[in-house]
Design an enzyme around this catalytic site. Structure first.
Site, short mmCIF file in Angstrom:
data_model
loop_
_atom_site.label_atom_id
_atom_site.label_comp_id
_atom_site.label_asym_id
_atom_site.label_seq_id
_atom_site.Cartn_x
_atom_site.Cartn_y
_atom_site.Cartn_z
NE ARG A 27 -1.99 -1.25 3.71
CZ ARG A 27 -2.76 -0.66 4.58
NH1 ARG A 27 -3.56 -0.29 4.93
NH2 ARG A 27 -1.56 -1.23 5.86
CG ASN A 45 -3.65 -3.74 4.26
OD1 ASN A 45 -3.54 -4.10 2.74
ND2 ASN A 45 -2.92 -4.30 4.65
#
Length: 102
Positions: A27, A45
């Protein structure tokens, strides 16, 4: 008039990335790459182990971003990418950020 032309080129896509993409900095790398491309939106997520991203930009920017998402970073093992086009009207994002897990 210029803003209308920019809006006409603006597209939004929801992308789900499956594979080994959590716990490896995916990320954070995604945020850095989005900033480098000038893409706006978010990444987070998912509880099922996937990563989800809402990406917004020109068709060229989104093609570049989706290409990166499919390859990921060296530590990632991307098994699949699901891309869904979001039809207008859609919210306009100001920047790209990391959101909490959903």
């Amino acid at each position: 008039m210029e803003d209308e032309q920019k809006d006409g080129m603006l597209e939004t896509r929801l992308v789900r990335v499956r594979g080994i993409v959590q716990g490896i900095g995916y990320r954070e790398a995604c945020v850095r790459h989005a900033h480098a491309l000038g893409v706006t939106g978010w990444v987070r997520n998912r509880m099922d182990g996937s990563v989800e991203a809402m990406v917004q930009g020109s068709p060229e920017q989104l093609a570049d971003m989706c290409s990166w998402l499919s390859e990921g970073m060296s530590a990632a093992l991307v098994d699949g990418l699901e891309v869904t086009e979001v039809a207008p009207p859609f919210a306009r994002f100001e920047h790209f950020e990391r959101l909490p897990t959903l």
